[in-house]
Design a protein around this motif. Structure first.
Motif, PDB file in Angstrom:
ATOM      1  N   CYS A   1       0.834  -1.229   0.000  1.00  0.00           N
ATOM      2  CA  CYS A   1       0.000   0.000   0.000  1.00  0.00           C
ATOM      3  C   CYS A   1       0.858   1.264   0.000  1.00  0.00           C
ATOM      4  N   ASN A   2       1.990   1.245  -0.640  1.00  0.00           N
ATOM      5  CA  ASN A   2       2.919   2.374  -0.757  1.00  0.00           C
ATOM      6  C   ASN A   2       3.630   2.707   0.547  1.00  0.00           C
TER       7      ASN A   2
ATOM      8  N   THR B   1      -8.864  -0.455  -3.263  1.00  0.00           N
ATOM      9  CA  THR B   1     -10.212  -1.025  -3.304  1.00  0.00           C
ATOM     10  C   THR B   1     -11.011  -0.612  -2.089  1.00  0.00           C
ATOM     11  N   TYR B   2     -10.324  -0.525  -0.950  1.00  0.00           N
ATOM     12  CA  TYR B   2     -10.999  -0.230   0.318  1.00  0.00           C
ATOM     13  C   TYR B   2     -10.407   1.023   0.943  1.00  0.00           C
TER      14      TYR B   2
ATOM     15  N   GLN C   1      -7.963  -3.255   5.717  1.00  0.00           N
ATOM     16  CA  GLN C   1      -8.787  -3.920   4.714  1.00  0.00           C
ATOM     17  C   GLN C   1      -7.988  -4.145   3.430  1.00  0.00           C
ATOM     18  N   GLU C   2      -7.307  -3.104   3.007  1.00  0.00           N
ATOM     19  CA  GLU C   2      -6.508  -3.206   1.783  1.00  0.00           C
ATOM     20  C   GLU C   2      -5.374  -4.200   1.967  1.00  0.00           C
ATOM     21  N   ALA C   3      -4.737  -4.180   3.140  1.00  0.00           N
ATOM     22  CA  ALA C   3      -3.649  -5.116   3.422  1.00  0.00           C
ATOM     23  C   ALA C   3      -4.141  -6.561   3.425  1.00  0.00           C
TER      24      ALA C   3
ATOM     25  N   LYS D   1      -6.683  -7.707   1.732  1.00  0.00           N
ATOM     26  CA  LYS D   1      -6.926  -8.044   0.331  1.00  0.00           C
ATOM     27  C   LYS D   1      -5.638  -8.425  -0.393  1.00  0.00           C
ATOM     28  N   LEU D   2      -4.549  -7.747  -0.048  1.00  0.00           N
ATOM     29  CA  LEU D   2      -3.255  -7.993  -0.693  1.00  0.00           C
ATOM     30  C   LEU D   2      -2.518  -9.200  -0.130  1.00  0.00           C
ATOM     31  N   GLY D   3      -3.047  -9.831   0.930  1.00  0.00           N
ATOM     32  CA  GLY D   3      -2.420 -11.026   1.484  1.00  0.00           C
ATOM     33  C   GLY D   3      -1.416 -10.774   2.580  1.00  0.00           C
ATOM     34  N   VAL D   4      -1.346  -9.540   3.086  1.00  0.00           N
ATOM     35  CA  VAL D   4      -0.352  -9.208   4.111  1.00  0.00           C
ATOM     36  C   VAL D   4      -0.562 -10.033   5.377  1.00  0.00           C
ATOM     37  N   PHE D   5      -1.810 -10.394   5.676  1.00  0.00           N
ATOM     38  CA  PHE D   5      -2.119 -11.134   6.893  1.00  0.00           C
ATOM     39  C   PHE D   5      -2.275 -12.640   6.661  1.00  0.00           C
TER      40      PHE D   5
END
Length: 423
Positions: free
Chosen positions: A52-53, A150-151, A156-158, A160-164
């Protein structure tokens, strides 16, 4: 002298820097850069992952089967009246997130400098997340329209990106917005989830004096809708766990002598029961339709997905309480508040896995207000980080005492879709 005491001057320096350089969500570039610099001071060769930058993730692999995530939030909120606000953006550290950063770094410093990773029964992942505050929404709408996010929530964005994806438990901390005479922490406090609903009511313009019978007053439709929601409060299940607050939004550009043909309204809905919230949002739409039909107008509505409720894990908090009972530096424990109607995207993480948020005092003024400030830096930047370190250690070595669950990323995204997010 403990490593936390030795590290305190560096953390005070960083806290002062972040306090005076606040940034809004998804724009925390100076904050992220300062954190990465501090991480490399602690452990120069560690792998730093970016998302997320501005988001940062650092994993300490202890060759265990489970991983505990340690979350710190990067962003500020919009509070231009704060004395440390950015004069151009209005961003201000009026929620204390900057001390979450220093707490996480102090824990990392102890982990590395004293070679403590082997003491833990889990791997540790430090996750610095952007955009917890639900602000700057017009800019985020543009970012979403351009496909950049997206969020609106950083976690939420993290997710979605698979960070968790490789994390099994999460520990977060947050400032408590109250004054305390003694050093105080809090556990077992759940947070509400929320959504926003927007309503546009359409009528027909006409001369208010010459031909009022030709018009359909959109303002009257909106007033009727507000009244309908007021009566709706009589029918609420568990009314103390539901909040909604309809307000007029946008600019009124009509002349006084013209029947208004368009009015915009919005309301939040704060909740703990996801399915019930979905029912209420449908009923709000039914009310908007009925009020429009009653006066000869029409409407359209839009849902903006907020955050899911935090269910703070009681088993993990029981282990934190054990650490509190053994400590001699923190005087007071709040453990019976139960819930607050405040919200945060840590709730979205708790949907995935066992998660807690430990509250900490050391502040005065009004949280999110122009007067919110840190008044006990020794507690917040030295004593409390050591307490959190010991709490995570206790949790990691007692995972068998925690009722475990783990929902998938796809299950989470489907849940957001049910609340009105775009597929």
């Amino acid at each position: 002298m403990s490593s936390f005491q030795k590290y305190y001057p560096r953390m005070r320096e960083l806290a002062d820097y972040l306090l005076n350089n606040p940034e809004l969500g998804y724009k925390e570039y100076k904050t992220s850069e300062a954190i990465e610099e501090a991480i490399h001071e602690i452990t120069p060769m560690v792998k730093v992952e970016h998302f997320c930058n501005t988001g940062i993730k650092v994993v300490f692999n202890n060759h265990q089967t489970k991983t505990i995530g340690i979350i710190a939030e990067l962003d500020s909120l919009y509070q231009p009246g704060h004395r440390n606000a950015d004069s151009e953006t209005g961003a201000a550290q009026a929620c204390g997130h900057y001390t979450q950063v220093t707490i996480a770094l102090a824990i990392m410093n102890e982990l590395v400098k004293n070679k403590r990773i082997g003491d833990f029964g889990a791997n540790l992942a430090f996750i610095f997340t952007p955009a917890e505050e639900f602000v700057d929404l017009e800019w985020r709408k543009k970012q979403k329209a351009e496909g950049k996010i997206t969020y609106f929530g950083g976690k939420q964005e993290a997710i979605k990106l698979g960070v968790f994806d490789d994390v099994d438990y999460c520990v977060s901390v947050h400032a408590i917005g109250e004054d305390f005479e003694r050093r105080t922490i809090e556990i077992n406090c759940d947070l509400a989830g929320f959504n926003f609903q927007y309503f546009d009511f359409f009528g027909k313009a006409s001369h208010a004096a010459f031909a009022p019978e030709e018009g359909v007053n959109a303002q009257s439709i909106a007033t009727l809708f507000t009244t309908a929601l007021a009566f709706k409060r009589q029918q609420l299940k568990n009314p103390n766990q539901i909040r909604f607050n309809p307000v007029m939004i946008g600019d009124n550009t009509e002349s006084i002598n013209v029947i208004p043909d368009h009015v915009s309204m919005g309301t939040d809905i704060r909740y703990f029961d996801v399915e019930y919230a979905q029912q209420l949002m449908k009923q709000f739409n039914q009310a908007a339709e009925g009020c429009s039909l009653a006066l000869g107008g029409n409407f359209k509505s839009e849902t903006q997905v907020g955050y899911l409720p935090l269910r703070s894990n009681r088993d993990m908090n029981a282990l934190v309480k054990n650490v509190f009972l053994r400590n001699d530096k923190i005087s007071e424990l709040i453990e019976n508040r139960g819930y607050t109607m405040a919200a945060g995207d840590i709730g979205d993480v708790s949907y995935l896995m066992p998660t807690i948020q430990i509250g900490y005092g050391g502040w005065n003024g009004t949280i999110h207000g122009s007067d919110f400030k840190l008044v006990d830096p020794i507690f917040v930047l030295d004593i409390f980080p050591e307490f959190v370190f010991n709490s995570i250690l206790e949790i990691s070595n007692n995972l068998n005492k925690i009722r475990f669950y783990h929902r998938t990323r796809q299950e989470y995204l489907e849940q957001l879709n049910k609340m009105g997010a775009e597929k």
